[in-house]
Design a protein around this motif. Structure first.
Motif, PDB file in Angstrom:
ATOM      1  N   ILE A 187       9.365  -4.061  -1.085  1.00 16.01           N
ATOM      2  CA  ILE A 187      10.123  -5.123  -0.444  1.00 16.01           C
ATOM      3  C   ILE A 187      10.477  -4.716   0.984  1.00 16.01           C
ATOM      4  CG2 ILE A 187      12.375  -4.262  -1.260  1.00 16.01           C
ATOM      5  CD1 ILE A 187      13.227  -7.208  -1.563  1.00 16.01           C
ATOM      6  N   GLY A 188      10.345  -5.649   1.907  1.00 18.03           N
ATOM      7  CA  GLY A 188      10.599  -5.357   3.311  1.00 18.03           C
ATOM      8  C   GLY A 188       9.381  -4.838   4.046  1.00 18.03           C
ATOM      9  N   GLN A 189       8.404  -4.377   3.280  1.00 16.98           N
ATOM     10  CA  GLN A 189       7.166  -3.874   3.908  1.00 16.98           C
ATOM     11  C   GLN A 189       5.991  -4.766   3.542  1.00 16.98           C
ATOM     12  OE1 GLN A 189       6.406   0.365   3.566  1.00 16.98           O
ATOM     13  NE2 GLN A 189       4.207   0.042   3.451  1.00 16.98           N
ATOM     14  N   ASP A 190       5.811  -5.034   2.242  1.00 12.48           N
ATOM     15  CA  ASP A 190       4.713  -5.889   1.797  1.00 12.48           C
ATOM     16  C   ASP A 190       5.154  -7.341   1.619  1.00 12.48           C
ATOM     17  OD1 ASP A 190       2.794  -3.760   1.568  1.00 12.48           O
ATOM     18  OD2 ASP A 190       3.857  -3.127  -0.236  1.00 12.48           O
ATOM     19  N   TYR A 191       6.446  -7.540   1.358  1.00  8.16           N
ATOM     20  CA  TYR A 191       6.929  -8.909   1.130  1.00  8.16           C
ATOM     21  C   TYR A 191       8.430  -8.951   1.401  1.00  8.16           C
ATOM     22  CZ  TYR A 191       8.931  -7.287  -3.274  1.00  8.16           C
ATOM     23  OH  TYR A 191       9.669  -6.621  -4.218  1.00  8.16           O
ATOM     24  N   THR A 192       8.944 -10.178   1.508  1.00  9.78           N
ATOM     25  CA  THR A 192      10.384 -10.398   1.601  1.00  9.78           C
ATOM     26  C   THR A 192      10.805 -11.267   0.425  1.00  9.78           C
ATOM     27  OG1 THR A 192      10.103 -12.349   3.013  1.00  9.78           O
ATOM     28  CG2 THR A 192      10.426 -10.221   4.121  1.00  9.78           C
ATOM     29  N   LEU A 193      12.102 -11.207   0.104  1.00 12.35           N
ATOM     30  CA  LEU A 193      12.604 -11.929  -1.070  1.00 12.35           C
ATOM     31  C   LEU A 193      13.869 -12.689  -0.685  1.00 12.35           C
ATOM     32  CD1 LEU A 193      12.343 -12.444  -4.128  1.00 12.35           C
ATOM     33  CD2 LEU A 193      13.779 -10.416  -4.490  1.00 12.35           C
ATOM     34  N   SER A 194      13.910 -13.976  -1.029  1.00 14.25           N
ATOM     35  CA  SER A 194      15.082 -14.805  -0.809  1.00 14.25           C
ATOM     36  C   SER A 194      15.294 -15.645  -2.062  1.00 14.25           C
ATOM     37  CB  SER A 194      14.897 -15.712   0.408  1.00 14.25           C
ATOM     38  OG  SER A 194      16.013 -16.564   0.581  1.00 14.25           O
ATOM     39  N   THR A 199       7.733 -13.995  -0.227  1.00 14.79           N
ATOM     40  CA  THR A 199       6.857 -14.295   0.911  1.00 14.79           C
ATOM     41  C   THR A 199       6.136 -13.013   1.302  1.00 14.79           C
ATOM     42  OG1 THR A 199       8.391 -15.991   1.720  1.00 14.79           O
ATOM     43  CG2 THR A 199       6.717 -15.181   3.250  1.00 14.79           C
ATOM     44  N   PHE A 200       4.811 -13.012   1.143  1.00 15.59           N
ATOM     45  CA  PHE A 200       4.014 -11.832   1.496  1.00 15.59           C
ATOM     46  C   PHE A 200       3.835 -11.744   3.009  1.00 15.59           C
ATOM     47  CE2 PHE A 200       2.884 -12.019  -2.965  1.00 15.59           C
ATOM     48  CZ  PHE A 200       2.733 -10.675  -3.317  1.00 15.59           C
ATOM     49  N   GLY A 201       3.705 -10.500   3.476  1.00 19.34           N
ATOM     50  CA  GLY A 201       3.410 -10.282   4.875  1.00 19.34           C
ATOM     51  C   GLY A 201       1.962 -10.618   5.177  1.00 19.34           C
ATOM     52  N   ALA A 202       1.643 -10.767   6.480  1.00 20.75           N
ATOM     53  CA  ALA A 202       0.289 -11.160   6.883  1.00 20.75           C
ATOM     54  C   ALA A 202      -0.757 -10.162   6.415  1.00 20.75           C
ATOM     55  CB  ALA A 202       0.231 -11.313   8.400  1.00 20.75           C
ATOM     56  N   ALA A 203      -0.389  -8.891   6.360  1.00 21.36           N
ATOM     57  CA  ALA A 203      -1.359  -7.864   5.967  1.00 21.36           C
ATOM     58  C   ALA A 203      -1.439  -7.689   4.459  1.00 21.36           C
ATOM     59  CB  ALA A 203      -0.990  -6.530   6.625  1.00 21.36           C
ATOM     60  N   SER A 204      -0.594  -8.408   3.716  1.00 16.67           N
ATOM     61  CA  SER A 204      -0.546  -8.205   2.267  1.00 16.67           C
ATOM     62  C   SER A 204      -0.813  -9.491   1.491  1.00 16.67           C
ATOM     63  CB  SER A 204       0.834  -7.650   1.874  1.00 16.67           C
ATOM     64  OG  SER A 204       1.137  -6.454   2.561  1.00 16.67           O
ATOM     65  N   VAL A 205      -1.385 -10.491   2.133  1.00 17.86           N
ATOM     66  CA  VAL A 205      -1.631 -11.763   1.450  1.00 17.86           C
ATOM     67  C   VAL A 205      -2.575 -11.546   0.273  1.00 17.86           C
ATOM     68  CG1 VAL A 205      -2.565 -14.093   1.694  1.00 17.86           C
ATOM     69  CG2 VAL A 205      -1.311 -13.031   3.593  1.00 17.86           C
ATOM     70  N   PRO A 206      -2.212 -12.004  -0.938  1.00 14.06           N
ATOM     71  CA  PRO A 206      -3.100 -11.857  -2.098  1.00 14.06           C
ATOM     72  C   PRO A 206      -4.427 -12.587  -1.870  1.00 14.06           C
ATOM     73  CG  PRO A 206      -0.875 -12.404  -2.806  1.00 14.06           C
ATOM     74  CD  PRO A 206      -0.904 -12.580  -1.325  1.00 14.06           C
ATOM     75  N   GLN A 207      -5.498 -11.891  -2.196  1.00 15.81           N
ATOM     76  CA  GLN A 207      -6.847 -12.436  -2.007  1.00 15.81           C
ATOM     77  C   GLN A 207      -7.360 -13.031  -3.310  1.00 15.81           C
ATOM     78  OE1 GLN A 207      -8.291 -12.371   1.189  1.00 15.81           O
ATOM     79  NE2 GLN A 207      -6.159 -11.726   1.615  1.00 15.81           N
ATOM     80  N   VAL A 208      -8.415 -13.837  -3.178  1.00 17.49           N
ATOM     81  CA  VAL A 208      -9.013 -14.460  -4.364  1.00 17.49           C
ATOM     82  C   VAL A 208      -9.405 -13.370  -5.359  1.00 17.49           C
ATOM     83  CG1 VAL A 208     -10.929 -15.853  -5.228  1.00 17.49           C
ATOM     84  CG2 VAL A 208      -9.856 -16.426  -3.033  1.00 17.49           C
ATOM     85  N   GLY A 209      -9.013 -13.542  -6.621  1.00 18.56           N
ATOM     86  CA  GLY A 209      -9.309 -12.556  -7.657  1.00 18.56           C
ATOM     87  C   GLY A 209      -8.194 -11.551  -7.864  1.00 18.56           C
TER      88      GLY A 209
END
Length: 221
Positions: A187-194, A199-209
């Motif tokens: 949290i805070g590095q790969d995603y944020t939580l509210s 909400t995933f960061g731009a570099a950690s967006v889940p990919q297909v599969g």
């Protein structure tokens, strides 16, 4: 059993035996070359510590002693009991002050609580309520947390979507363990939580599969 002793320089020292659970009465006869003879009664309480004469003296009129008295009077001295001030009873005032008093809401049949002044009050509320440690009351229930294990967050995994949600809010937020393909996300590095929104960061967006799993705690009722 008669006991003779002398008063020396105004000091009297006697060891008396208490024969009852609370008070034992003694008939005392004084002899003096100047004032003659007189009697008085002592009421000796059961105390482990020494007592002063004023603590045992019964407030009765001194009775002049005559060499010729009726036989009944020689063998029976009736003590005259008078009102004793609280301050004259050893430790009574301090012991009473140390005891808690009834509060304004004291009532039989209720759970006892200590109010802010130290008095004992009756707990207020419905008879089915639970009483908390602060003296307040409310409906009974459980405060145990609920655990959610390996939930798949809602959201489209397409390489573009960054917003996902859990079915409930993680409480506390630090209890959320979010995995992407088995790798724990930070949290805070790969995603944020509210709330329950991830909400995933731009570099950690889940990919297909990719697979997402979330485990967390939820506050109990």
């Amino acid at each position: 059993m008669p006991v003779d002793t002398r008063i020396k320089h105004g000091k009297l020292n006697l060891r008396l035996v208490n024969h009852a659970d609370w008070l034992t009465y003694y008939s005392v006869k004084y002899y003096s070359g100047k004032t003659g003879e007189f009697r008085e009664t002592w009421a000796v309480p059961d105390r482990p510590t020494p007592l002063q004469l004023k603590d045992v003296r019964v407030q009765a009129a001194r009775q002049p002693h005559s060499a010729v008295q009726p036989a009944a009077a020689q063998h029976a001295v009736q003590p005259e009991i008078a009102t004793i001030a609280e301050s004259s009873v050893i430790n009574l005032v301090s012991d009473l002050a140390a005891r808690p008093i009834e509060g304004a809401f004291f009532a039989p049949g209720l759970a006892a609580v200590i109010d802010s002044t130290g008095a004992i009050d009756g707990a207020s509320g419905n008879l089915s309520d639970c009483v908390y440690v602060d003296g307040s009351s409310g409906p009974c229930g459980t405060a145990s947390p609920t655990f959610v294990d390996q939930e798949v967050p809602a959201g489209t995994v397409n390489g573009l979507n960054r917003a996902f949600t859990t079915s409930a809010t993680a409480t506390p937020q630090t209890s959320l363990a979010l995995y992407r393909n088995g790798i724990l996300q930070k949290i805070g590095q790969d995603y944020t939580l509210s709330g329950n929104a991830i909400t995933f960061g731009a570099a950690s967006v889940p990919q297909v599969g990719d697979t997402l799993l979330a485990s967390y705690r939820v506050a109990g009722p």
